[in-house]
Design a protein around this motif. Structure first.
Motif, PDB file in Angstrom:
ATOM      1  N   VAL A  26       0.895  -1.016   0.052  1.00  0.00           N
ATOM      2  CA  VAL A  26       0.009  -0.163  -0.123  1.00  0.00           C
ATOM      3  C   VAL A  26       0.833   1.419   0.125  1.00  0.00           C
ATOM      4  CG1 VAL A  26      -1.544   1.446   1.549  1.00  0.00           C
ATOM      5  CG2 VAL A  26      -1.986  -1.114   1.054  1.00  0.00           C
ATOM      6  N   ASP A  45      10.275   2.998   6.949  1.00  0.00           N
ATOM      7  CA  ASP A  45       9.880   1.682   7.303  1.00  0.00           C
ATOM      8  C   ASP A  45      11.034   1.106   8.303  1.00  0.00           C
ATOM      9  OD1 ASP A  45       8.019  -0.319   5.226  1.00  0.00           O
ATOM     10  OD2 ASP A  45       9.597  -1.051   6.880  1.00  0.00           O
ATOM     11  N   LYS A  50      14.080  -2.843   2.924  1.00  0.00           N
ATOM     12  CA  LYS A  50      13.446  -2.104   2.003  1.00  0.00           C
ATOM     13  C   LYS A  50      14.153  -0.487   1.859  1.00  0.00           C
ATOM     14  CE  LYS A  50       8.674  -4.073   2.463  1.00  0.00           C
ATOM     15  NZ  LYS A  50       8.607  -4.984   3.377  1.00  0.00           N
ATOM     16  N   THR A  99      -2.234  -4.326   9.511  1.00  0.00           N
ATOM     17  CA  THR A  99      -3.318  -4.607  10.730  1.00  0.00           C
ATOM     18  C   THR A  99      -3.617  -6.186  10.806  1.00  0.00           C
ATOM     19  OG1 THR A  99      -4.856  -3.748   8.886  1.00  0.00           O
ATOM     20  CG2 THR A  99      -4.099  -2.395  10.925  1.00  0.00           C
ATOM     21  N   THR A 134      -6.211  -0.677   7.045  1.00  0.00           N
ATOM     22  CA  THR A 134      -7.730  -1.352   7.410  1.00  0.00           C
ATOM     23  C   THR A 134      -8.109  -1.521   8.740  1.00  0.00           C
ATOM     24  OG1 THR A 134      -7.530  -2.194   4.995  1.00  0.00           O
ATOM     25  CG2 THR A 134      -9.550  -3.141   6.308  1.00  0.00           C
ATOM     26  N   ARG A 347       0.995 -14.080   1.556  1.00  0.00           N
ATOM     27  CA  ARG A 347       0.592 -13.845   3.051  1.00  0.00           C
ATOM     28  C   ARG A 347      -1.034 -14.587   3.020  1.00  0.00           C
ATOM     29  NH1 ARG A 347       0.867  -7.632   3.893  1.00  0.00           N
ATOM     30  NH2 ARG A 347       0.589  -7.765   1.616  1.00  0.00           N
TER      31      ARG A 347
HETATM   32  N1  LIG Z   1      -1.949  -5.475   0.316  1.00  0.00           N
HETATM   33  C1  LIG Z   1      -3.194  -5.072  -0.018  1.00  0.00           C
HETATM   34  O1  LIG Z   1      -3.781  -5.416  -1.292  1.00  0.00           O
HETATM   35  C2  LIG Z   1      -4.073  -4.020   0.516  1.00  0.00           C
HETATM   36  C3  LIG Z   1      -5.078  -3.220   0.099  1.00  0.00           C
HETATM   37  C4  LIG Z   1      -6.163  -2.339   0.845  1.00  0.00           C
HETATM   38  C5  LIG Z   1      -5.601  -2.400   2.108  1.00  0.00           C
HETATM   39  N2  LIG Z   1      -4.371  -3.076   2.824  1.00  0.00           N
HETATM   40  C6  LIG Z   1      -4.085  -2.622   4.122  1.00  0.00           C
HETATM   41  O2  LIG Z   1      -3.153  -1.572   4.166  1.00  0.00           O
HETATM   42  C7  LIG Z   1      -2.250  -1.816   5.441  1.00  0.00           C
HETATM   43  C8  LIG Z   1      -0.788  -2.267   4.835  1.00  0.00           C
HETATM   44  O3  LIG Z   1      -1.053  -3.269   4.035  1.00  0.00           O
HETATM   45  P1  LIG Z   1       0.280  -3.568   3.301  1.00  0.00           P
HETATM   46  O4  LIG Z   1      -0.271  -4.849   2.328  1.00  0.00           O
HETATM   47  O5  LIG Z   1       0.597  -2.599   2.651  1.00  0.00           O
HETATM   48  O6  LIG Z   1       1.284  -4.265   4.148  1.00  0.00           O
HETATM   49  P2  LIG Z   1       2.685  -4.767   4.188  1.00  0.00           P
HETATM   50  O7  LIG Z   1       3.409  -5.730   4.981  1.00  0.00           O
HETATM   51  O8  LIG Z   1       2.965  -4.829   2.531  1.00  0.00           O
HETATM   52  O9  LIG Z   1       3.333  -3.344   4.467  1.00  0.00           O
HETATM   53  C9  LIG Z   1       3.595  -2.912   5.691  1.00  0.00           C
HETATM   54  C10 LIG Z   1       5.024  -2.316   5.810  1.00  0.00           C
HETATM   55  O10 LIG Z   1       4.895  -1.473   7.294  1.00  0.00           O
HETATM   56  C11 LIG Z   1       6.320  -1.812   8.005  1.00  0.00           C
HETATM   57  N3  LIG Z   1       6.237  -1.558   9.095  1.00  0.00           N
HETATM   58  C12 LIG Z   1       5.627  -2.320  10.077  1.00  0.00           C
HETATM   59  N4  LIG Z   1       5.472  -1.703  11.418  1.00  0.00           N
HETATM   60  C13 LIG Z   1       6.337  -0.780  11.093  1.00  0.00           C
HETATM   61  C14 LIG Z   1       6.413   0.350  12.148  1.00  0.00           C
HETATM   62  N5  LIG Z   1       6.231   0.192  13.264  1.00  0.00           N
HETATM   63  N6  LIG Z   1       7.265   1.509  11.716  1.00  0.00           N
HETATM   64  C15 LIG Z   1       7.449   1.744  10.228  1.00  0.00           C
HETATM   65  N7  LIG Z   1       7.033   0.521   9.318  1.00  0.00           N
HETATM   66  C16 LIG Z   1       6.452  -0.388   9.690  1.00  0.00           C
HETATM   67  C17 LIG Z   1       6.784  -3.198   7.107  1.00  0.00           C
HETATM   68  O11 LIG Z   1       8.193  -3.471   7.232  1.00  0.00           O
HETATM   69  C18 LIG Z   1       6.323  -3.137   5.792  1.00  0.00           C
HETATM   70  O12 LIG Z   1       7.012  -2.722   4.987  1.00  0.00           O
HETATM   71  C19 LIG Z   1      -2.970  -2.975   5.983  1.00  0.00           C
HETATM   72  O13 LIG Z   1      -3.839  -2.308   6.976  1.00  0.00           O
HETATM   73  C20 LIG Z   1      -3.823  -3.788   5.171  1.00  0.00           C
HETATM   74  O14 LIG Z   1      -4.931  -4.418   5.571  1.00  0.00           O
HETATM   75  C21 LIG Z   1      -3.803  -3.747   2.016  1.00  0.00           C
END
Ligand SMILES: NC(=O)c1ccc[n+]([C@@H]2O[C@H](COP(=O)([O-])OP(=O)(O)OC[C@H]3O[C@@H](n4cnc5c(N)ncnc54)[C@H](O)[C@@H]3O)[C@@H](O)[C@H]2O)c1
Length: 444
Positions: A26, A45, A50, A99, A134, A347
């Motif tokens: 995202v 991050d 990354k 989340t 989310t 995942r």
């Molecule tokens: N992947 C999807 O298709 C999608 C679509 C819509 C919404 N979402 C929502 O968006 C959010 C993120 O999802 P995602 O798929 O991008 O996750 P992801 O795991 O791909 O990315 C999350 C990133 O956050 C970093 N991170 C974790 N804790 C941290 C912290 N304390 N400080 C800084 N960085 C930190 C992780 O290292 C990771 O790079 C979630 O709530 C998910 O439900 C995801």
């Protein structure tokens, strides 16, 4: 010192700097969108790998081109860091951290909490903070806001706080981040207007302002619960029609010719990804606090969760019927480890569950996935980490008793797969165009 009243001007002439926390599926597209719109962007991050990849101009997400991340690194308007103390430099802060669910299948809010604390530590007047992760209705108001206000600054007066759900569909070539309207709820009208102004600057599909942050949080859950429930319905219909000798795929194809009142959803081997298997339980968990039953949502979860076991049973039956043998010792080649086609994300993938279930029955499981060379250590199925995809040459070389298609990546030559396999269990109708040896294929 900037003030919240200055934000509109800073957004309008692109002097606002944007901080994105969480550079995953995202966060990284949002970085690219804000950068393309002309803003200075800082990506945060906790994963140093990354950060160094981005510093080197590399992408670590398959569907994000390295040309785009290369241009980012070269532009002079982007920095990536693990140093959360730099959060105060950003005028607009987007939170895009995970989340997930805990082992007890309850919302795991620790990433949002930690991030909110990090923002609070350098919060300053004039900042706009937007949660994109989310989550259950009430998170922005009841969890994020108190942590930020513990800094001594007040939402709506000193800083602005909003929620806008990410609706990204990774790998969707028709709709990327900037082509999907942004639903926006604010903690007050100034926050909502400022967030709308920002999203209008970085996207082309416009904004959908809603009453408050809880409504915006509910919108995202509604969209994903709608999918979960409809997928459960077709999964159940698949079992019913299969028992009657009717092909569910043909039924759906014909049903979708109706120009109104029907929307196609497709059956599969079980839910995967970070959204559909997880998000509904954010709402059911919150609903318990209000003494409201969520039977429909729970039932959809049950039906979908039962699919991998159904696939394993079906595969066992076919081995028995066709070759008079059991699963114990059978060589199963699992095609596709990713949770959905053409992405490199495992995942919650049903392939992980299927591997464990098959191995528990004594099967010898290997996998092929053009986008998952090796299973990385994740939050689930740690016992599978380090396993490697077998080369395509081994797939067409045969040697397996059955191929189980879990993910219908477009890059696979399904005719060659069928030719090389004594039996193919196809959970996605990926073999629909294969003409020869159809007798080997079972749609399950
Ligand atoms: N992947 C999807 O298709 C999608 C679509 C819509 C919404 N979402 C929502 O968006 C959010 C993120 O999802 P995602 O798929 O991008 O996750 P992801 O795991 O791909 O990315 C999350 C990133 O956050 C970093 N991170 C974790 N804790 C941290 C912290 N304390 N400080 C800084 N960085 C930190 C992780 O290292 C990771 O790079 C979630 O709530 C998910 O439900 C995801």
């Amino acid at each position: 010192m900037s003030k919240i009243e200055d934000l509109g001007g800073l957004i309008g002439d692109r002097r606002a700097s944007v901080g994105v926390i969480g550079l995953g599926y995202v966060g990284l597209p949002l970085v690219l969108a804000a950068h393309a719109a002309g803003f200075h962007v800082i990506g945060f991050d906790s994963d140093p790998e990354k950060i160094s990849r981005l510093d080197a101009g590399e992408s670590y997400i398959r569907h994000i081109d390295s040309d785009a991340t290369g241009a980012l690194a070269q532009s002079g308007r982007f920095a990536a860091t693990t140093d959360m103390q730099r959060l105060g430099e950003a005028d607009i802060v987007l939170i895009c951290v995970p989340t997930p669910l805990t082992v007890n299948r309850e919302p795991d809010m620790r990433y949002v909490e930690l991030t909110s604390q990090a923002i609070a530590a350098s919060l300053r007047a004039g900042q706009l903070v937007i949660l994109e992760s989310t989550t259950y209705p009430g998170t922005t108001e009841d969890l994020v806001k108190p942590v930020l206000e513990a800094s001594g600054l007040k939402s709506g007066t000193d800083f602005l706080l909003a929620y806008s759900p990410e609706r990204e569909d990774p790998g969707n070539i028709d709709y990327g981040t900037t082509q999907i309207p942004k639903v926006v709820g604010g903690d007050g009208e100034p926050a909502r207007s400022a967030a709308c102004a920002f999203y209008e600057a970085i996207t082309s599909a416009g904004t959908v302002p809603v009453t408050d942050t809880s409504t915006a949080e509910a919108v995202k859950l509604t969209e994903n619960i709608f999918r979960s429930v409809n997928i459960a319905l077709v999964n159940e219909l698949k079992l019913v029609y299969d028992s009657m000798g009717i092909d569910i795929w043909e039924v759906i194809e014909a049903a979708k010719s109706k120009p109104f009142g029907y929307m196609p959803f497709y059956p599969g081997p079980g839910l995967g990804g970070h959204c559909i298997p997880i998000d509904p339980f954010y709402l059911t968990w919150k609903a318990r606090e209000f003494d409201v039953a969520t039977r429909f949502i729970e039932l959809a979860g049950e039906v979908n969760t039962a699919m991998p076991a159904h696939i394993v049973a079906r595969l066992g039956e076919e081995l028995d019927k066709r070759f008079a043998r059991g699963l114990n010792g059978a060589k199963v080649l699992l095609m596709g480890m990713a949770y959905k086609k053409n992405v490199d994300d495992i995942r919650e993938s049903p392939a992980l569950k299927l591997t464990s279930l098959l191995e528990a029955r004594g099967a010898v499981v290997s996998f092929h996935d053009p986008y998952i060379g090796v299973i990385q250590t994740g939050r689930e199925h740690a016992e599978l980490s380090g396993r490697e995809s077998v080369p395509w040459a081994d797939v067409v070389g045969g040697g397996h008793d059955v191929a189980l298609i879990v993910t219908d990546h477009d890059a696979i030559d399904y005719a060659a797969l069928v030719a090389a396999s004594p039996l193919v269990i196809d959970t996605r109708n990926a073999t629909r165009a294969v003409v020869d040896h159809r007798e080997k294929i079972v749609l399950a």
